[in-house]
Scaffold this motif. Structure first.
Motif, PDB file in Angstrom:
ATOM      1  N   HIS A 248      24.449 -56.473  -3.145  1.00 39.93           N
ATOM      2  CA  HIS A 248      23.240 -56.850  -3.901  1.00 39.93           C
ATOM      3  C   HIS A 248      23.232 -58.321  -4.305  1.00 39.93           C
ATOM      4  CE1 HIS A 248      22.996 -52.514  -4.097  1.00 39.93           C
ATOM      5  NE2 HIS A 248      24.062 -52.448  -4.872  1.00 39.93           N
ATOM      6  N   GLU A 249      23.418 -59.190  -3.331  1.00 37.70           N
ATOM      7  CA  GLU A 249      23.435 -60.623  -3.626  1.00 37.70           C
ATOM      8  C   GLU A 249      22.148 -61.044  -4.338  1.00 37.70           C
ATOM      9  OE1 GLU A 249      24.139 -64.900  -1.322  1.00 37.70           O
ATOM     10  OE2 GLU A 249      24.361 -62.994  -0.240  1.00 37.70           O
ATOM     11  N   ASP A 250      22.323 -61.791  -5.428  1.00 37.06           N
ATOM     12  CA  ASP A 250      21.217 -62.373  -6.210  1.00 37.06           C
ATOM     13  C   ASP A 250      20.335 -61.336  -6.903  1.00 37.06           C
ATOM     14  OD1 ASP A 250      21.976 -64.978  -5.545  1.00 37.06           O
ATOM     15  OD2 ASP A 250      20.833 -64.907  -3.677  1.00 37.06           O
ATOM     16  N   ASP A 251      20.758 -60.088  -6.967  1.00 41.97           N
ATOM     17  CA  ASP A 251      19.978 -59.037  -7.642  1.00 41.97           C
ATOM     18  C   ASP A 251      20.776 -58.553  -8.846  1.00 41.97           C
ATOM     19  OD1 ASP A 251      18.688 -56.710  -8.487  1.00 41.97           O
ATOM     20  OD2 ASP A 251      18.064 -56.164  -6.458  1.00 41.97           O
ATOM     21  N   LEU A 252      20.481 -59.132 -10.013  1.00 41.09           N
ATOM     22  CA  LEU A 252      21.277 -58.850 -11.207  1.00 41.09           C
ATOM     23  C   LEU A 252      21.225 -57.378 -11.587  1.00 41.09           C
ATOM     24  CD1 LEU A 252      22.967 -59.775 -13.632  1.00 41.09           C
ATOM     25  CD2 LEU A 252      20.825 -60.332 -14.798  1.00 41.09           C
ATOM     26  N   GLY A 253      20.027 -56.773 -11.611  1.00 44.07           N
ATOM     27  CA  GLY A 253      19.924 -55.372 -11.999  1.00 44.07           C
ATOM     28  C   GLY A 253      20.715 -54.458 -11.085  1.00 44.07           C
ATOM     29  N   ALA A 254      20.624 -54.682  -9.777  1.00 41.27           N
ATOM     30  CA  ALA A 254      21.364 -53.846  -8.824  1.00 41.27           C
ATOM     31  C   ALA A 254      22.862 -54.063  -8.963  1.00 41.27           C
ATOM     32  CB  ALA A 254      20.904 -54.147  -7.403  1.00 41.27           C
ATOM     33  N   GLN A 255      23.284 -55.297  -9.221  1.00 40.56           N
ATOM     34  CA  GLN A 255      24.716 -55.546  -9.414  1.00 40.56           C
ATOM     35  C   GLN A 255      25.235 -54.851 -10.668  1.00 40.56           C
ATOM     36  OE1 GLN A 255      26.255 -59.513  -9.034  1.00 40.56           O
ATOM     37  NE2 GLN A 255      25.008 -59.997  -7.236  1.00 40.56           N
ATOM     38  N   LEU A 256      24.455 -54.867 -11.733  1.00 37.85           N
ATOM     39  CA  LEU A 256      24.873 -54.152 -12.937  1.00 37.85           C
ATOM     40  C   LEU A 256      25.017 -52.661 -12.669  1.00 37.85           C
ATOM     41  CD1 LEU A 256      22.646 -56.019 -15.531  1.00 37.85           C
ATOM     42  CD2 LEU A 256      25.138 -55.790 -15.701  1.00 37.85           C
ATOM     43  N   GLY A 257      24.047 -52.071 -11.965  1.00 38.54           N
ATOM     44  CA  GLY A 257      24.131 -50.648 -11.648  1.00 38.54           C
ATOM     45  C   GLY A 257      25.331 -50.324 -10.786  1.00 38.54           C
ATOM     46  N   GLU A 258      25.610 -51.161  -9.776  1.00 38.63           N
ATOM     47  CA  GLU A 258      26.764 -50.937  -8.900  1.00 38.63           C
ATOM     48  C   GLU A 258      28.063 -51.075  -9.667  1.00 38.63           C
ATOM     49  OE1 GLU A 258      27.652 -49.312  -5.777  1.00 38.63           O
ATOM     50  OE2 GLU A 258      25.968 -50.584  -5.139  1.00 38.63           O
ATOM     51  N   THR A 259      28.107 -52.036 -10.590  1.00 41.21           N
ATOM     52  CA  THR A 259      29.309 -52.227 -11.396  1.00 41.21           C
ATOM     53  C   THR A 259      29.585 -50.999 -12.252  1.00 41.21           C
ATOM     54  OG1 THR A 259      28.968 -54.625 -11.448  1.00 41.21           O
ATOM     55  CG2 THR A 259      30.380 -53.686 -13.154  1.00 41.21           C
ATOM     56  N   LEU A 260      28.556 -50.428 -12.874  1.00 44.06           N
ATOM     57  CA  LEU A 260      28.764 -49.215 -13.669  1.00 44.06           C
ATOM     58  C   LEU A 260      29.197 -48.046 -12.786  1.00 44.06           C
ATOM     59  CD1 LEU A 260      26.016 -49.139 -16.438  1.00 44.06           C
ATOM     60  CD2 LEU A 260      28.305 -50.122 -16.469  1.00 44.06           C
ATOM     61  N   THR A 261      28.654 -47.959 -11.580  1.00 40.64           N
ATOM     62  CA  THR A 261      29.103 -46.909 -10.657  1.00 40.64           C
ATOM     63  C   THR A 261      30.580 -47.070 -10.343  1.00 40.64           C
ATOM     64  OG1 THR A 261      26.895 -46.713  -9.679  1.00 40.64           O
ATOM     65  CG2 THR A 261      28.746 -45.909  -8.369  1.00 40.64           C
ATOM     66  N   ASN A 262      31.023 -48.311 -10.151  1.00 33.40           N
ATOM     67  CA  ASN A 262      32.446 -48.552  -9.906  1.00 33.40           C
ATOM     68  C   ASN A 262      33.293 -48.192 -11.120  1.00 33.40           C
ATOM     69  OD1 ASN A 262      32.647 -49.400  -7.215  1.00 33.40           O
ATOM     70  ND2 ASN A 262      31.995 -51.478  -7.719  1.00 33.40           N
ATOM     71  N   LEU A 263      32.820 -48.511 -12.311  1.00 36.36           N
ATOM     72  CA  LEU A 263      33.566 -48.160 -13.516  1.00 36.36           C
ATOM     73  C   LEU A 263      33.687 -46.643 -13.668  1.00 36.36           C
ATOM     74  CD1 LEU A 263      32.113 -50.766 -16.030  1.00 36.36           C
ATOM     75  CD2 LEU A 263      34.442 -50.722 -15.123  1.00 36.36           C
ATOM     76  N   GLU A 264      32.616 -45.931 -13.388  1.00 37.87           N
ATOM     77  CA  GLU A 264      32.653 -44.473 -13.476  1.00 37.87           C
ATOM     78  C   GLU A 264      33.616 -43.887 -12.441  1.00 37.87           C
ATOM     79  OE1 GLU A 264      28.552 -43.609 -13.003  1.00 37.87           O
ATOM     80  OE2 GLU A 264      28.031 -44.113 -15.089  1.00 37.87           O
ATOM     81  N   ALA A 265      33.617 -44.441 -11.237  1.00 36.39           N
ATOM     82  CA  ALA A 265      34.541 -43.966 -10.203  1.00 36.39           C
ATOM     83  C   ALA A 265      35.991 -44.239 -10.604  1.00 36.39           C
ATOM     84  CB  ALA A 265      34.226 -44.649  -8.871  1.00 36.39           C
ATOM     85  N   LEU A 266      36.218 -45.359 -11.271  1.00 37.10           N
ATOM     86  CA  LEU A 266      37.562 -45.705 -11.724  1.00 37.10           C
ATOM     87  C   LEU A 266      38.037 -44.738 -12.805  1.00 37.10           C
ATOM     88  CD1 LEU A 266      39.737 -47.856 -11.277  1.00 37.10           C
ATOM     89  CD2 LEU A 266      38.607 -49.245 -13.005  1.00 37.10           C
TER      90      LEU A 266
END
Length: 330
Positions: A248-266
């Protein structure tokens, strides 16, 4: 998955995890708190201190007033300095930090090698020799391209300074670029007299296995570390990376969502419920200060009540706009 820990239940014989809090108070008052292992202010904070337990981090807070971060343990704490290195210890836990001027040591790569060598030598002679979590803050982290990027030089120097100290596995870690003087390098760590258990994210390639395109030396860290009593997870800097690629280059909202998905997976990989609560503080690093309001609104909506500290910092990949690290307590 947690390495060496098939059952992440609480171990009553292990060390209780340090508690991490964000407090809006003056430095002198918090330094008087019992069991204070470490206290962190941020760039521009009005009240620095020469107490070895206090470190003024070279990152600007995007909160007003800027809170302090404190680590507290259930034991008396002693502290001291050894040259550029400061430390404090209590209850089986150790805080150690070093700040160097790259210009005095031949540049970033040599400075990183020296910082890690000194920390390795110091920790290696302590009973609290198990390094569980490391933070790295350096200037102009994205300057240069390809193998000349400063972050890649940092990774080369870090690996040289580590030597074989982490032959059995890397600690959790964060590396962020500050906006202060380019030559200022800060590294600090949390160590214990008992080992933790490394945790990886099944959605991501382990950092030390990144392909050559990310530099001569892959980043040397675990995605998280379960602390010895299995009562807390120390979470590395986490961003919108899937596999080994940025998303999600240059897409702040999508990057935030992906980051939370990674945190949940962790969290799931660590055997924890995939939620954060009021006892689990997080730090969010935001590349562009103008994005702070959007980041704050997103996190308050998705993580209501979670203690959150927003800091102005550059992520180790120039296309990434935000990164989150922190703690998840059981």
């Amino acid at each position: 998955m947690i390495q060496g820990c098939e059952n992440p239940q609480l171990d009553p014989l292990a060390r209780r995890a340090p508690r991490v809090f964000y407090r809006t108070a003056d430095v002198a008052t918090l330094l008087e708190e019992p069991g204070l292992l470490a206290l962190f202010g941020f760039a521009g904070h009005a009240a620095p201190s020469d107490d070895p337990r206090y470190l003024q981090v070279a990152l600007d807070s995007l909160e007003t007033p800027a809170p302090l971060e404190m680590w507290q343990v259930d034991a008396p704490v002693s502290s001291g300095t050894e040259g550029a290195l400061r430390w404090s210890a209590g209850g089986g836990w150790l805080f150690a930090a070093i700040e160097l001027d790259e210009r005095e040591h031949g540049g970033l790569e040599a400075g990183a090698a020296l910082a890690y060598a000194r920390l390795r030598q110091f920790v290696g002679q302590r009973p609290e020799r198990h390094v569980l979590r490391v933070w790295n803050y350096l200037g102009a982290i994205n300057r240069g391209s390809g193998d000349t990027e400063r972050y890649k030089h940092f990774c080369d120097g870090r690996a040289r300074g580590m030597g074989a100290f982490f032959a059995e596995g890397f600690p959790a870690a964060t590396a962020i670029g500050h906006r202060g003087a380019d030559h200022r390098l800060q590294v600090y760590l949390l160590a214990c007299d008992r080992p933790g258990s490394r945790v990886e994210n099944p959605r991501q390639v382990s950092a030390w296995r990144y392909p050559r395109q990310y530099g001569r030396t892959p980043p040397s860290f675990a995605r998280a570390m379960a602390l010895p009593a299995r009562d807390a997870l120390a979470i590395s800097g986490t961003a919108a990376v899937v596999g080994h690629a940025s998303a999600h280059e240059d897409d702040l909202g999508a990057q935030l969502g992906e980051t939370l998905t990674n945190l949940e997976a962790l969290l799931a990989s660590a055997g924890m419920a995939t939620v954060f609560d009021r006892e689990s503080p997080l730090k969010t690093y935001v590349r562009h200060s103008a994005d702070a309001a959007q980041v704050r609104e997103f996190l308050h909506r998705r993580l209501p009540g979670v203690p959150m500290l927003l800091l102005h910092g550059d992520i180790c990949r120039s296309e990434l706009l935000v990164e989150i690290d922190g703690w998840r307590y059981v």
